[in-house]
Design a protein around this motif. Structure first.
Motif, short mmCIF file in Angstrom:
data_model
loop_
_atom_site.label_atom_id
_atom_site.label_comp_id
_atom_site.label_asym_id
_atom_site.label_seq_id
_atom_site.Cartn_x
_atom_site.Cartn_y
_atom_site.Cartn_z
N GLU A 63 0.83 -1.21 0.00
CA GLU A 63 0.00 0.00 0.00
C GLU A 63 0.86 1.26 0.00
OE1 GLU A 63 -2.80 -0.05 3.15
OE2 GLU A 63 -3.81 -1.87 2.48
N TYR A 64 2.01 1.21 0.65
CA TYR A 64 2.94 2.33 0.60
C TYR A 64 3.69 2.37 -0.72
CZ TYR A 64 2.75 3.99 5.46
OH TYR A 64 2.37 4.56 6.64
N ALA A 65 4.10 1.20 -1.21
CA ALA A 65 5.05 1.17 -2.33
C ALA A 65 4.42 1.60 -3.64
CB ALA A 65 5.63 -0.24 -2.45
N TRP A 66 3.21 1.16 -3.94
CA TRP A 66 2.66 1.43 -5.26
C TRP A 66 2.39 2.92 -5.50
CZ3 TRP A 66 -0.99 -3.39 -5.24
CH2 TRP A 66 -0.27 -4.50 -5.68
N PRO A 67 1.79 3.68 -4.56
CA PRO A 67 1.67 5.13 -4.83
C PRO A 67 3.02 5.83 -4.96
CG PRO A 67 0.21 4.44 -3.05
CD PRO A 67 1.11 3.30 -3.31
N LEU A 68 4.01 5.41 -4.14
CA LEU A 68 5.34 6.00 -4.27
C LEU A 68 5.97 5.64 -5.61
CD1 LEU A 68 6.71 5.39 -0.66
CD2 LEU A 68 6.17 7.60 -1.70
N ALA A 69 5.69 4.41 -6.08
CA ALA A 69 6.25 4.01 -7.36
C ALA A 69 5.65 4.83 -8.51
CB ALA A 69 6.00 2.53 -7.59
N VAL B 46 9.58 13.81 4.56
CA VAL B 46 8.18 13.97 4.97
C VAL B 46 7.58 12.66 5.48
CG1 VAL B 46 7.84 15.83 3.32
CG2 VAL B 46 7.28 13.49 2.65
N LEU B 47 8.33 11.58 5.40
CA LEU B 47 7.82 10.30 5.88
C LEU B 47 8.09 10.14 7.36
CD1 LEU B 47 8.86 7.90 2.97
CD2 LEU B 47 6.63 8.94 3.39
N PRO B 48 7.27 9.38 8.09
CA PRO B 48 7.51 9.19 9.52
C PRO B 48 8.80 8.42 9.75
CG PRO B 48 5.75 7.75 8.75
CD PRO B 48 6.05 8.68 7.63
N ALA B 49 9.40 8.68 10.90
CA ALA B 49 10.65 8.03 11.23
C ALA B 49 10.41 6.60 11.69
CB ALA B 49 11.38 8.82 12.33
N ALA B 50 11.38 5.75 11.43
CA ALA B 50 11.29 4.36 11.88
C ALA B 50 11.66 4.29 13.35
CB ALA B 50 12.23 3.47 11.06
N GLY B 51 11.09 3.33 14.05
CA GLY B 51 11.35 3.16 15.47
C GLY B 51 10.52 2.05 16.05
N ASP B 52 10.41 2.06 17.38
CA ASP B 52 9.64 1.03 18.06
C ASP B 52 8.17 1.43 18.10
OD1 ASP B 52 11.98 -0.34 18.53
OD2 ASP B 52 12.34 0.68 20.45
N LEU C 278 3.71 3.27 15.49
CA LEU C 278 4.09 4.38 14.63
C LEU C 278 5.47 4.18 14.03
CD1 LEU C 278 2.74 7.43 16.69
CD2 LEU C 278 1.71 6.33 14.68
N GLY C 279 6.37 3.64 14.84
CA GLY C 279 7.71 3.36 14.32
C GLY C 279 7.68 2.29 13.24
N LEU C 280 6.84 1.30 13.40
CA LEU C 280 6.70 0.25 12.39
C LEU C 280 6.12 0.83 11.11
CD1 LEU C 280 7.08 -2.78 11.91
CD2 LEU C 280 4.75 -3.12 12.72
N ASP C 281 5.18 1.75 11.26
CA ASP C 281 4.60 2.41 10.10
C ASP C 281 5.67 3.20 9.35
OD1 ASP C 281 2.00 2.98 8.73
OD2 ASP C 281 2.57 5.05 9.19
N GLY C 282 6.52 3.87 10.09
CA GLY C 282 7.60 4.60 9.46
C GLY C 282 8.59 3.69 8.77
N ALA C 283 8.87 2.54 9.37
CA ALA C 283 9.79 1.60 8.75
C ALA C 283 9.24 1.09 7.42
CB ALA C 283 10.05 0.43 9.70
N LEU C 284 7.95 0.80 7.39
CA LEU C 284 7.35 0.34 6.14
C LEU C 284 7.42 1.42 5.07
CD1 LEU C 284 4.14 -1.51 7.42
CD2 LEU C 284 6.24 -2.53 6.55
N ALA C 285 7.14 2.67 5.45
CA ALA C 285 7.18 3.77 4.49
C ALA C 285 8.58 3.93 3.90
CB ALA C 285 6.72 5.06 5.14
N ARG C 286 9.61 3.79 4.73
CA ARG C 286 10.97 3.99 4.24
C ARG C 286 11.46 2.81 3.40
NH1 ARG C 286 13.47 8.35 6.52
NH2 ARG C 286 12.12 9.47 7.96
N ILE C 287 11.02 1.60 3.76
CA ILE C 287 11.34 0.46 2.91
C ILE C 287 10.69 0.63 1.55
CG2 ILE C 287 11.02 -2.03 2.63
CD1 ILE C 287 11.17 -2.28 5.67
N ALA C 288 9.42 1.07 1.55
CA ALA C 288 8.70 1.27 0.29
C ALA C 288 9.37 2.35 -0.55
CB ALA C 288 7.25 1.64 0.59
#
Length: 868
Positions: free
Chosen positions: A125-131, A152-158, A161-171
């Protein structure tokens, strides 16, 4: 001077004139090519979607029949013309099956492998709009775009919310590192081959075309198709239809389409606001043989071909039930017409075979059904071991060939799409985009994991049926009305939910993030919808439909766009477009069949109770045997609880006769455990499903043992359980099976019938006004056995209520006037059965609470002849 026949034919064959909006755009495009001294064969007119390509080419040919024409392209077709593209091993491909595996591999590499199954879908869901945004940027500028996006993406962490940020940055890393088919449009070779570029924008801004316009600023002209004017204040061509529910809306919409076609208004645009509603309308039109072009399609997972494939995979699961096996067998061409299939299903339902292990043992009991079951089992066994994806695909192909589904899928358009979506029909060698080259394809998967992957791949793919020849109806989204002319337009689904004033933002990004990432925001989506709405209302004839209530009965309002029309006086309330067809009222009489020719030599207590409740019920369910088959995959219910208690007490008393000095509580617990295991193994019931029984058992056990001790203290003792009884009454044989037979102190036989119902219901059975049949019937059966023994007291019968251990505990309930009831029952049976044999009508009564649950209600059609 009047035109002759040839002139008239020529006039009739003349194409319709080019719409003014297209004339202006194409004239300006030609002028731009002349200013740029561009050769048309080296020029491109970029259109927003593919359906406009043949229109634009035809209109250009009408305006400028001599000379060359430019290339009319979309970004997708332009990139495909410039070069073939195959995604790299780790690139985003926008194919869910392939990207699902890549996402799983990325999560493994990021240390999130333990959450892989739960995080793959959010990552996509994160990757396709970014792509989509990354693909609009030239490859050499993509790192700079990724750096700005990372801010502008959320930061990764514990934490969540941190997991959400990790997914956004991987995407983001995945999208920015991928190559895309449209990269060729930014290649210098493509620049030198382009003399001029004309961009016709769509209703919504597109980042790729915007960047192409910037890149070719000196060669580019942006020419928008004129938006249609707003309808006048009095717009009689707009008809407003308020339907009661979804089905009413679908039939009204289909009637609107048919009315336009009958009036010679073609083609007709059918706007697909709601996918399910659109499929229902298209089905209604196809039933009328209306040629239809579906430009939207539907989910590949909802096709019959996908259902066939998924049925095969689910039946191969280790824990597959008999229902799943029946689905597979019935959907497989190799077995659908097998003569043993009907007998196999009958045996499984008779034995209550829920799980495949039990069903296979049942099937092996008959010579006719054994080969079919063992053939299916052989195919199942080949699908049990874990393996890598290429091996799974090969095993799936063998499975489909074995059950006859492969040829059926290859012969069907949807089946071919299913095989293509999974890479089954590709047959490409390694190194050519074959599944073996996909990241994560070498990881071993279990069958449930592979089945889940197949489900995801099919749910993301879309299937468009082949276009009908000479299609008169076009099913399309409202966003693709721009630039097209239709004689009439039908727009269902115009309620406040399906056509809201402010469209929801797709994807997981916030409005601020979308703005920073140059994604269209809510205002842009709303402007696009308003423009599409204006194009829809510009059709010569427009029907707008909405429903007043949703599936749950909740009231729905029309869309705010419709309400604005109503407030402005634009549009008129339309009459029902369906033709009223008078149907003369015919009174439906209650059925009263004659059963004189139907054999009915045997009679049971429940059968005669059914006869007294309603003669037609007895006729349909007993004499004709028209009984509904039980569901195989059902949860244990009150009937299973009663069977369980009966079996426990039968086993307990059987053991007690041989172990009279044993601890009764322990013996009763052992009986309960034995029956539970037996039901779990032989009937396919999971022991967890029987936990409510075992939880309620200790209280019932203690209450039963207390009653049994008091019962035996009075001189009674157990004789037999589940004893078959029969007696001859004239031409009819009475049959029954006693739950239990005891012998009282004076030698009297006591027939006991277990009841696990409520205590009050059991008490009501023995009241004189209830005219209960079961206990007097047992007395008639027992009298036949006792008549041969001299000086034997008349038998007795009673109910033993086993509802639990309340204030009354386990209790025995008998009729005070049982001998008299038995005598009356004997006379009643003789009289009633003689009348049936003589041809007395077996009329449906249609009265009493028995009608509420009667399985024959659909046969007697009580709802059509009973008074409201």
């Amino acid at each position: 001077m009047a035109a002759g026949p040839e002139g008239g034919a020529a006039a009739a064959a003349a194409p319709p004139p080019v719409p003014q909006a297209w004339q202006r755009v194409l004239q300006q495009a030609r002028a731009h090519l002349q200013i740029m001294a561009a050769h048309p064969a080296r020029s491109v007119v970029l259109l927003p979607y593919a359906q406009l390509l043949p229109l634009a080419a035809r209109f250009w040919g009408q305006l400028y029949p001599d000379g060359f024409a430019p290339h009319f392209e979309t970004t997708h077709s332009w990139a495909a013309r410039l070069g073939d593209f195959e995604p790299g091993p780790s690139d985003l491909s926008f194919e869910r099956g392939r990207d699902w595996l890549t996402a799983a591999a990325l999560l493994e590499g990021a240390g999130l492998g333990r959450l892989r199954d739960a995080l793959v879908a959010p990552l996509l869901e994160y990757a396709w709009p970014l792509a989509d945004m990354a693909a609009s940027v030239p490859a050499h500028l993509r790192p700079d775009w990724a750096e700005r996006a990372r801010g502008v993406l959320p930061a990764a962490g514990d934490g969540a919310l941190g997991l959400d940020g990790a997914l956004a940055r991987i995407a983001l890393a995945w999208a920015s590192a991928s190559d895309y088919a449209c990269d060729v449009l930014f290649d210098p070779v493509a620049d030198t081959a382009l003399d001029a570029l004309v961009i016709v924008p769509g209703l919504q801004a597109d980042a790729l075309t915007a960047h192409l316009a910037e890149r070719h600023a000196e060669k580019c002209a942006v020419l928008a198709l004129e938006a249609p004017p707003l309808p006048p204040r009095a717009a009689p061509h707009i008809a407003l239809h308020c339907a009661s529910d979804a089905e009413d809306e679908a039939t009204r919409a289909a009637a609107c389409v048919l009315r336009h076609l009958n009036a010679g208004c073609a083609p007709v645009a059918l706007v697909a606001q709601d996918r399910a509603l659109a499929r229902r309308i298209s089905a209604l039109l196809q039933a009328r043989q209306v040629p239809l072009c579906d430009e939207t399609g539907w989910l590949l997972s909802t096709t019959h071909a996908a259902a066939q494939l998924m049925a095969a995979l689910r039946a191969c699961a280790h824990s597959a039930g008999s229902e799943a096996m029946l689905d597979w067998l019935k959907l497989s061409p190799a077995w659908a017409d097998h003569p043993a299939l009907a007998q196999l299903e009958k045996d499984w339902r008779h034995h209550g075979a829920r799980q495949w292990a039990h069903a296979l043992r049942v099937a092996q009991l008959r010579d006719a059904t054994r080969p079919l079951a063992e053939q299916a089992q052989h195919l199942r066994e080949a699908m049990q071991a874990a393996r890598a994806l290429p091996e799974w695909l090969e095993a799936t192909r063998v499975l489909l060939e074995g059950c006859g589904l492969w040829a059926a899928l290859m012969a069907d358009a949807a089946g071919q799409a299913v095989l293509a979506a999974l890479g089954l029909a590709r047959g490409a060698p390694a190194g050519d985009g074959a599944p073996a080259d996909w990241p994560g394809a070498s990881r071993r998967q279990s069958l449930p994991e592979f089945t889940h992957w197949v489900t995801q791949a099919l749910e993301a793919a879309s299937f468009r049926p082949p276009r009908a020849q000479d299609a008169q109806v076009h099913l399309l989204p409202m966003s693709q009305l721009m630039g097209r002319s239709f004689a009439a337009l039908v727009l269902p689904g115009a309620d406040e939910v399906r056509l809201s004033a402010a469209p929801d933002l797709p994807g997981p990004f916030s409005p601020a993030q979308r703005q920073a990432l140059y994604m269209p925001g809510r205002e842009a989506l709303r402007a696009a919808q308003d423009s599409a709405w204006a194009h829809a209302l510009a059709a010569p004839q427009v029907d707008v439909l909405w429903r007043c209530h949703d599936e749950g009965g909740q009231e729905l309002l029309p869309s705010p766009l419709v309400q604005m029309l109503q407030l402005a006086g634009q549009g008129v309330a339309a009459a029902d477009p369906r033709d009223a067809r008078p149907v003369p009222a015919r009174a439906t009489s209650a059925p009263a069949p004659n059963a004189a020719a139907v054999g009915h030599a045997h009679l049971s207590a429940s059968g005669y109770q059914s006869l007294r409740r309603c003669p037609y019920q007895y006729f349909a369910l007993r004499l004709l045997g028209l009984r509904a088959d039980d569901e195989l995959d059902r949860d244990p219910d009150a009937r299973d609880w009663g069977n369980w208690v009966h079996a426990v007490l039968e086993h307990f008393h059987g053991q007690l006769q041989h172990q009279g000095d044993a601890d009764r509580a322990a013996l009763l617990d052992a009986a309960a455990q034995h029956v539970t295991q037996d039901m779990a193994q032989n009937r396919g019931l999971q022991e967890a499903a029987l936990l409510p029984y075992t939880a309620a058992w200790p209280q019932l056990r203690d209450a039963y043992l207390h009653w049994l001790a008091e019962h035996e203290k009075n001189g009674a003792h157990f004789v037999a359980a589940e004893q078959a009884l029969q007696a001859q009454l004239g031409l009819w044989q009475l049959r029954g099976r006693a739950d239990r037979v005891d012998r009282l102190a004076d030698g009297t036989a006591l027939i006991v019938d277990y009841k696990t119902e409520s205590l009050q219901k059991t008490k009501n059975r023995v009241k004189p006004e209830q005219e209960d049949v079961q206990l007097p019937f047992y007395v008639l059966l027992a009298q036949a056995d006792a008549s041969s023994a001299a000086n034997t007291p008349a038998p007795q019968a009673a109910y033993l209520n086993l509802a639990g251990a309340g204030s009354d505990g386990v209790s025995l309930h008998a009729c005070a006037d049982l001998p008299e009831r038995a005598s009356q029952l004997r006379a009643g049976i003789q009289s009633d059965m003689a009348r049936i044999a003589a041809g007395a009508p077996m009329r449906a009564l249609g009265e009493g609470p028995g009608c509420d649950w009667c399985a024959a209600r659909g046969l007697c059609r009580k709802d059509f002849w009973s008074a409201p």
